[in-house]
Design a protein around this motif. Structure first.
Motif, PDB file in Angstrom:
ATOM      1  N   UNK A 121      29.519 -28.225-121.048  1.00 45.19           N
ATOM      2  CA  UNK A 121      29.721 -29.284-122.043  1.00 45.19           C
ATOM      3  C   UNK A 121      28.551 -29.362-123.033  1.00 45.19           C
ATOM      4  N   UNK A 122      27.691 -28.344-123.038  1.00 43.24           N
ATOM      5  CA  UNK A 122      26.559 -28.319-123.965  1.00 43.24           C
ATOM      6  C   UNK A 122      26.974 -27.554-125.223  1.00 43.24           C
ATOM      7  N   UNK A 123      26.885 -28.210-126.366  1.00 43.82           N
ATOM      8  CA  UNK A 123      27.274 -27.602-127.650  1.00 43.82           C
ATOM      9  C   UNK A 123      26.026 -27.164-128.410  1.00 43.82           C
ATOM     10  N   UNK A 124      25.517 -25.993-128.035  1.00 45.31           N
ATOM     11  CA  UNK A 124      24.353 -25.436-128.717  1.00 45.31           C
ATOM     12  C   UNK A 124      23.180 -26.407-128.775  1.00 45.31           C
ATOM     13  N   UNK A 125      22.593 -26.513-129.984  1.00 48.87           N
ATOM     14  CA  UNK A 125      21.440 -27.391-130.161  1.00 48.87           C
ATOM     15  C   UNK A 125      21.846 -28.860-130.244  1.00 48.87           C
ATOM     16  N   UNK A 126      23.120 -29.098-130.422  1.00 51.73           N
ATOM     17  CA  UNK A 126      23.572 -30.492-130.522  1.00 51.73           C
ATOM     18  C   UNK A 126      23.386 -31.231-129.189  1.00 51.73           C
ATOM     19  N   UNK A 127      23.583 -30.509-128.076  1.00 54.83           N
ATOM     20  CA  UNK A 127      23.382 -31.111-126.770  1.00 54.83           C
ATOM     21  C   UNK A 127      24.673 -31.456-126.053  1.00 54.83           C
ATOM     22  N   UNK A 128      24.624 -32.473-125.205  1.00 49.41           N
ATOM     23  CA  UNK A 128      25.749 -32.867-124.356  1.00 49.41           C
ATOM     24  C   UNK A 128      26.819 -33.568-125.192  1.00 49.41           C
ATOM     25  N   UNK A 129      28.060 -33.090-125.087  1.00 46.13           N
ATOM     26  CA  UNK A 129      29.153 -33.680-125.852  1.00 46.13           C
ATOM     27  C   UNK A 129      29.639 -34.979-125.188  1.00 46.13           C
ATOM     28  N   UNK A 130      30.525 -35.673-125.885  1.00 47.27           N
ATOM     29  CA  UNK A 130      31.109 -36.895-125.327  1.00 47.27           C
ATOM     30  C   UNK A 130      31.849 -36.602-124.029  1.00 47.27           C
ATOM     31  N   UNK A 131      32.636 -35.495-124.025  1.00 46.93           N
ATOM     32  CA  UNK A 131      33.360 -35.124-122.805  1.00 46.93           C
ATOM     33  C   UNK A 131      32.393 -34.858-121.649  1.00 46.93           C
ATOM     34  N   UNK A 132      31.232 -34.292-121.967  1.00 45.93           N
ATOM     35  CA  UNK A 132      30.227 -34.035-120.939  1.00 45.93           C
ATOM     36  C   UNK A 132      29.655 -35.320-120.370  1.00 45.93           C
ATOM     37  N   UNK A 133      29.365 -36.283-121.257  1.00 47.04           N
ATOM     38  CA  UNK A 133      28.834 -37.570-120.789  1.00 47.04           C
ATOM     39  C   UNK A 133      29.878 -38.278-119.921  1.00 47.04           C
ATOM     40  N   UNK A 134      31.146 -38.194-120.365  1.00 47.58           N
ATOM     41  CA  UNK A 134      32.217 -38.807-119.588  1.00 47.58           C
ATOM     42  C   UNK A 134      32.310 -38.162-118.203  1.00 47.58           C
ATOM     43  N   UNK A 135      32.122 -36.825-118.143  1.00 51.20           N
ATOM     44  CA  UNK A 135      32.183 -36.135-116.865  1.00 51.20           C
ATOM     45  C   UNK A 135      31.028 -36.566-115.945  1.00 51.20           C
ATOM     46  N   UNK A 136      29.850 -36.777-116.512  1.00 45.29           N
ATOM     47  CA  UNK A 136      28.726 -37.222-115.669  1.00 45.29           C
ATOM     48  C   UNK A 136      29.044 -38.548-114.992  1.00 45.29           C
ATOM     49  N   UNK A 137      29.680 -39.442-115.749  1.00 46.79           N
ATOM     50  CA  UNK A 137      30.061 -40.732-115.146  1.00 46.79           C
ATOM     51  C   UNK A 137      31.201 -40.543-114.140  1.00 46.79           C
ATOM     52  N   UNK A 138      32.125 -39.648-114.446  1.00 48.93           N
ATOM     53  CA  UNK A 138      33.213 -39.374-113.521  1.00 48.93           C
ATOM     54  C   UNK A 138      32.682 -38.828-112.192  1.00 48.93           C
ATOM     55  N   UNK A 139      31.581 -38.053-112.272  1.00 47.79           N
ATOM     56  CA  UNK A 139      31.002 -37.461-111.069  1.00 47.79           C
ATOM     57  C   UNK A 139      30.058 -38.417-110.344  1.00 47.79           C
ATOM     58  N   UNK A 140      29.924 -39.625-110.867  1.00 48.09           N
ATOM     59  CA  UNK A 140      29.109 -40.619-110.163  1.00 48.09           C
ATOM     60  C   UNK A 140      27.637 -40.549-110.485  1.00 48.09           C
ATOM     61  N   UNK A 141      27.242 -39.787-111.517  1.00 46.89           N
ATOM     62  CA  UNK A 141      25.827 -39.712-111.866  1.00 46.89           C
ATOM     63  C   UNK A 141      25.308 -41.019-112.440  1.00 46.89           C
ATOM     64  N   UNK A 142      26.192 -41.889-112.848  1.00 50.41           N
ATOM     65  CA  UNK A 142      25.808 -43.198-113.369  1.00 50.41           C
ATOM     66  C   UNK A 142      26.936 -44.194-113.180  1.00 50.41           C
ATOM     67  N   UNK A 143      26.629 -45.447-113.363  1.00 55.50           N
ATOM     68  CA  UNK A 143      27.604 -46.523-113.242  1.00 55.50           C
ATOM     69  C   UNK A 143      27.899 -47.039-114.650  1.00 55.50           C
ATOM     70  N   UNK A 144      29.109 -46.768-115.142  1.00 58.72           N
ATOM     71  CA  UNK A 144      29.454 -47.121-116.521  1.00 58.72           C
ATOM     72  C   UNK A 144      29.290 -48.613-116.778  1.00 58.72           C
ATOM     73  N   UNK A 145      29.848 -49.417-115.893  1.00 57.72           N
ATOM     74  CA  UNK A 145      29.796 -50.866-116.103  1.00 57.72           C
ATOM     75  C   UNK A 145      28.362 -51.377-116.095  1.00 57.72           C
ATOM     76  N   UNK A 146      27.559 -50.860-115.164  1.00 52.52           N
ATOM     77  CA  UNK A 146      26.172 -51.307-115.091  1.00 52.52           C
ATOM     78  C   UNK A 146      25.408 -50.911-116.344  1.00 52.52           C
ATOM     79  N   UNK A 147      25.585 -49.632-116.782  1.00 50.15           N
ATOM     80  CA  UNK A 147      24.875 -49.162-117.973  1.00 50.15           C
ATOM     81  C   UNK A 147      25.346 -49.903-119.218  1.00 50.15           C
ATOM     82  N   UNK A 148      26.646 -50.158-119.296  1.00 46.99           N
ATOM     83  CA  UNK A 148      27.205 -50.868-120.448  1.00 46.99           C
ATOM     84  C   UNK A 148      26.601 -52.266-120.545  1.00 46.99           C
ATOM     85  N   UNK A 149      26.481 -52.905-119.383  1.00 46.58           N
ATOM     86  CA  UNK A 149      25.908 -54.252-119.351  1.00 46.58           C
ATOM     87  C   UNK A 149      24.417 -54.224-119.674  1.00 46.58           C
TER      88      UNK A 149
END
Length: 807
Positions: A63-91
């Motif tokens: 999900x890394x797009x060259x120098x741009x970095x992690x894409x939206x789909x990649x960030x979504x996957x990190x949350x899907x894999x439990x690397x973070x808590x969406x609700x907690x981070x959002x708050x």
């Protein structure tokens, strides 16, 4: 499959907030801002940030797009894999969805469902939060039907048991609040650490007809799951059934489902994790530990797929080990969890509490302060921090921290009870009694609090109140020490004042005289200094319960469980092991002990023995020397103990196959014995054996001669053995003339004036103030009242023979 609800919109908003250059990717700098922003209480070092980013960019490289970095789909996957808590981070970021965005998200999510979407949405609303989790949710449509049917069965059972008055819903069966006690830090769910639910415990009546019908109907649902079209669907069904049952606190039935899921997919982490949770709640810590070890093995062999679960597995594994009394081993896993997840405040709290439990107070304070820094309202962490500070002598600060814990949770039993103990230690008895009264308000049957309240009232001079409190404690438990305490109170009242004409003069309880004034009568009477040392060793022996371990068990350990030879820093071969492994050996040797008792054993041994044997702080201990050091305190004949100590030294590398040990080794052993058990000797003598080149050897008979030497060996053992044999002897109605407690053990009678002292008062040189004018005090020791009676008869007979013969 379950849709993501409003999660994707939240992730999108988080992504947009940190995509500063609007290039559709999060580069390393933008990702570092995100990590820091969603963890405002954590101070990350540059190395930690770099390590986190390296892991993210490596794991989600697709999900890394060259120098741009992690894409939206990649960030979504990190949350899907439990690397973070969406609700907690959002708050944490203070972002809010607008009404239009919420509606738009709901519309988009419903548009991709099939014709069953409306029914599925309703099901999800009725199902627990885990069911819509992307990592641990329901996969197959047929599973939803099972869940719906099970919810109906549970609801029906609950309503019937509530109607019949069979269902209990309280803290511990006595209408006590579960929230009053320290939280064990249990992780009930997979994924990031979260606050433990404040649910009250439900007690189902399992012997009722309604429950039997429920189990039968539940069996039908399980059969449907077993009859699924594929193994994956059957697994999904059993996991869902188990989770619904677990949420309703039907733990035995939940365990059946999770164990079935383990059979279907043995290498999946989730069923082992949840089975371990069930076992722990059911009080089966060994089985719980075994399941978590299987979960850990599956997670470690599964690559990055399960890496986000490792901290939770480590935490729960540590808690299970603590449940078995294995505190040193638990520390290892809490530390691993904290390393893998630096923001896991509960792992740090548990680590601090466990370190406090083994007497490593400085390290405990550091871990607990870190946990509080991350979660400032963590009452349990404040409580254990205060206890650690008190153990280090920082009493005023400890009082402040205890008070903070009580402010956060006014009914916190542990904080109130421990603060009462602190006030007792400081001599502030009135405040102590107030704390114990508050404990009893929350937990009316806390007999230790009731007993301590009585003691604190006695210290405050409120004798009548103390007597009433003691009688209340006696109603709660019929322990012998309470009877002794009541007898002690009565004796104090009798001796409180001494009449002098018409005036009542208060007497001090005792005076202390110099050791030279204490003389002994007869060879069998123990000298005061020897008794003082032996009493300290006996206290340690009783705390560690080593007397319950037959010394032959040490010999079997050496014979049956060999240890690989390793090399220390100075190059010498040793059979050394890590402290957690030594803890496992001690658990085998003391298998009869309850877990909480064994924890106290480990603390005492860690503080007194391991701290000396591991003076370099390497975390490893010479096992042969350890066996030799504890052998004198184990059960069995004294000659056997000495023989096993010698055999333990022979078992060490370099001596195996021989019948002799080097003299240097023997000297080092006795210096270690004295440094550990005779604190006045200290460690200074240990320096003398370093660099010795004497190659002479010592036979067992020579070893015995060195052993029994009172100056350089361990001659104090004969006094220790005498204490072991007599420490349950009671001397009828005889009470100590100083402390006024019934005399247990040996009685020391002053031959001239006739007053008697117990072991402790004799060893401390205390005498009643009435006899302070004497130049010296001569004592005879009696092991039991029969000996005293015989001595009295002999004395009477001798006096009779001295009478002149009548003419």
């Amino acid at each position: 499959m379950a849709n993501r609800g409003g999660r994707s919109e939240k992730v999108k908003r988080i992504f947009q907030q940190f995509d500063g250059n609007r290039d559709g990717g999060l580069n390393r700098e933008e990702m570092s801002f995100l990590v820091v922003s969603v963890n405002p209480r954590v101070k990350f070092s540059e190395e930690q940030i770099s390590a986190i980013l390296d892991e993210v960019f490596r794991t989600y490289s697709e999900f890394i797009d060259g120098d741009k970095g992690l894409t939206y789909d990649g960030l979504l996957r990190t949350y899907d894999d439990g690397a973070g808590d969406v609700d907690r981070d959002f708050e944490a970021l203070g972002i809010e969805l607008t009404a239009d965005e919420t509606k738009e998200e709901e519309a988009s999510s419903s548009s991709i469902t099939d014709e069953k979407g409306g029914v599925e949405s309703q099901r999800k609303q009725r199902t627990a939060a885990w069911a819509v989790s992307p990592n641990d949710g329901i996969v197959f449509d047929e599973t939803w039907k099972l869940v719906d049917d099970l919810e109906i069965l549970v609801k029906r059972l609950k309503s019937k048991q509530e109607k019949d008055g069979k269902l209990k819903s309280d803290g511990n069966g006595n209408n006590n609040n579960v929230d009053a006690f320290s939280d064990a830090g249990w992780s009930r769910e997979l994924g990031p650490s979260s606050d433990v639910s404040d649910k009250r415990i439900i007690y189902w009546e399992e012997s009722s007809h309604d429950y039997a019908v429920f189990v039968k109907e539940l069996g039908v649902l399980r059969s449907k799951s077993d009859g699924a079209r594929s193994k994956e669907e059957a697994f999904d069904g059993h996991m869902a059934i188990g989770k619904v049952l677990y949420d309703h606190q039907l733990f035995k039935e939940a365990l059946v489902s999770f164990k079935r899921a383990c059979e279907l997919q043995p290498i999946d982490v989730r069923p082992h994790f949840r089975a371990g949770n069930c076992y722990y709640v059911l009080g089966k810590c060994k089985e719980s530990k075994d399941e978590f070890l299987l979960a850990l093995e599956a997670a470690e062999s599964g690559g990055n797929q399960w890496s986000y679960l490792l901290p939770q597995i480590y935490v729960n594994l540590g808690i299970s080990l603590e449940g078995e009394g294995m505190v040193l081993s638990a520390c290892e896993y809490y530390r691993e969890a904290a390393i893998l997840c630096p923001t896991h405040y509960r792992a740090l709290k548990l680590l601090g509490s466990a370190l406090f439990g083994v007497g490593e107070y400085k390290a405990a304070v550091k871990a607990l302060e870190e946990a509080i820094y991350m979660k400032t309202d963590y009452a349990d962490a404040h409580c254990d921090l205060a206890s650690s500070l008190h153990a280090m002598g920082e009493d005023e600060r400890a009082i402040e921290v205890f008070q903070r814990a009580i402010d956060l949770k006014p009914g916190h039993v542990d904080a109130l009870y421990n603060l009462g103990g602190l006030y007792m230690d400081l001599g502030r008895f009135q405040r102590a009694s107030e704390m114990y009264t508050r404990v009893l308000t929350v937990w009316p049957n806390h007999w230790r609090a009731q007993l301590n309240k009585a003691v604190s009232l006695l210290g405050a001079g409120e004798t009548e109140e103390a007597k009433r409190a003691l009688k209340e404690a006696l109603k709660m438990t019929n322990r012998v020490e309470l009877h002794d305490a009541i007898s002690h109170l009565k004796q104090l009242q009798k001796k409180k004042v001494k009449k002098n004409g018409n005036n009542a003069i208060e007497e001090g309880p005792f005076i202390i005289v110099e050791p030279s004034k204490f003389k002994t009568v007869g060879e069998k009477t123990t000298m005061r200094p020897d008794l003082a040392i032996a009493l300290q060793i006996r206290t340690f022996q009783r705390v560690t319960r080593l007397g319950k371990c037959d010394v032959e068990a040490l010999r079997r350990e050496m014979r049956d469980n060999d240890v690989p030879v390793s090399y220390s820093g100075n190059g010498g071969p040793t059979k050394s092991i890590r402290r957690p492994n030594l803890e496992e050996i001690l658990r085998r040797l003391l298998t009869v002990l309850k877990p909480e008792t064994f924890q106290g054993v480990i603390k005492a041994i860690n503080e007194k023995i391991l701290s000396v044997l591991d003076d370099s702080g390497s975390g490893r201990v010479d096992l042969g020397m350890f066996y030799a050091v504890i052998a004198p305190l184990c059960g069995g004949h004294p000659d056997k103990r000495k023989r096993v100590a010698f055999d333990a030294l022979l078992w060490r590398p370099g001596n195996e196959g021989s019948s002799q040990i080097t003299k240097v080794e023997a000297i080092k052993y006795f210096k270690l014995l004295r440094a550990i058990y005779l604190p006045s000797q200290g460690m200074s003598e240990m320096l003398e054996v370093h660099g010795e080149t004497d190659t002479s050897t010592v036979t067992f008979n020579q070893f015995l001669g060195m052993y029994d030497d009172s100056e350089w060996g361990f001659g104090i053992m004969s006094t220790l053995v005498k204490l072991e044999r007599r420490d349950r002897n009671r001397h009828g109605n005889q009470v100590c003339s100083v402390c006024r407690y019934p005399i247990i053990g040996s009685r020391f009678k002053e031959v001239k004036t006739g007053f008697s002292l117990c072991n402790q008062c004799y060893s401390e040189g205390k005498i009643p103030p009435t006899f302070k004018q004497q130049e010296e005090y001569k004592f005879r020791e009696y092991g039991n009242e029969m000996e005293a009676m015989k001595a009295k008869c002999v004395c009477f007979s001798m006096q009779s023979h001295k009478k002149p013969i009548a003419t």
